[in-house]
Design an enzyme around this catalytic site. Structure first.
Site, PDB file in Angstrom:
ATOM      1  N   HIS A  73       8.569  46.002  -7.053  1.00 48.01           N
ATOM      2  CA  HIS A  73       9.086  44.823  -6.349  1.00 48.01           C
ATOM      3  C   HIS A  73       9.213  43.623  -7.290  1.00 48.01           C
ATOM      4  CE1 HIS A  73       9.762  41.818  -3.341  1.00 48.01           C
ATOM      5  NE2 HIS A  73       8.535  41.345  -3.362  1.00 48.01           N
ATOM      6  N   GLU A  90       0.682  42.920   2.684  1.00 46.74           N
ATOM      7  CA  GLU A  90       1.038  41.587   3.186  1.00 46.74           C
ATOM      8  C   GLU A  90       1.487  41.637   4.643  1.00 46.74           C
ATOM      9  OE1 GLU A  90       2.650  39.680  -1.027  1.00 46.74           O
ATOM     10  OE2 GLU A  90       4.052  40.765   0.252  1.00 46.74           O
TER      11      GLU A  90
END
Length: 205
Positions: A56, A168
């Site tokens: 990412h 997250e």
């Protein structure tokens, strides 16, 4: 007892400004097929509750299907830091981190259905602190472990450097501090930079 700590996915689920929103629709209805409903969904890999793969934020980083699954299953310590504007190693003083591999931070910053405009700062120094204490997963009830306007993603990189994986978008409002059994497995998506998860906590007897 099982506690669902995932954010609901629907057309109202907040996502990063400009990113792909979540949508679900029926491709075929039971009336059309004569037997079944078949649906499809579209979403960003980073909508709601999700795991970040190193890819990412690092082009040569590991993609989601290569992450070690054992990191995302096992005992986790929930810590209440809801009064903190900055989260540092000082917030872990006095805590017994023996045999703790997973830490979940309850900030209470993102409790509604609107994308937050400001979140607590997570000190990148936590990366080396976690490594010293054997912690391999950091989970947060935030859309990111870095400031929302960050381009350098210092905390992401510090966690990666120290072998700490990132979870997250948790929903921890109804969770008391303490130790639980976490399950938050990412999907097995080849080459992906992240994945939604259904994250749960189980109370320990």
């Amino acid at each position: 007892m099982i506690i669902d700590i995932s954010r609901l996915l629907n057309s109202h689920t907040p996502t990063w400004p400009g990113d792909t929103p979540f949508s679900y629709e029926l491709t075929w209805s039971q009336e059309e097929t004569g037997s079944v409903n078949v649906g499809q969904f579209t979403t960003s890999c980073h909508t709601a509750t999700h795991v970040d793969a190193p890819f990412h934020f690092k082009s040569d980083g590991m993609t989601i299907e290569k992450l070690p699954l054992e990191v995302f299953v096992g005992n986790a310590l929930v810590i209440d830091v809801s009064t903190k504007g900055q989260i540092t190693t000082d917030d872990f003083k006095g805590l017994n981190l023996s045999n703790i591999r997973r830490v979940l931070l309850k900030t209470e910053t993102w409790t509604g259905n609107e994308f937050p405009t400001q979140i607590p700062v997570i000190d990148p120094e936590l990366g080396s602190f976690f490594l010293k204490n054997g912690i391999e997963l950091l989970g947060v009830d935030l859309p990111s472990v870095d400031p929302l306007d960050s381009k350098t993603l210092d905390t992401h990189h510090a966690l990666l450097k120290n072998g700490v994986h990132i979870l997250e978008g948790l929903r921890l409002s109804d969770v008391d501090p303490g130790i639980y059994r976490l399950t938050a497995l990412p999907l097995n998506i080849e080459g992906a930079d992240g994945s939604p998860v259904r994250a749960i906590l189980e109370t320990l007897d």
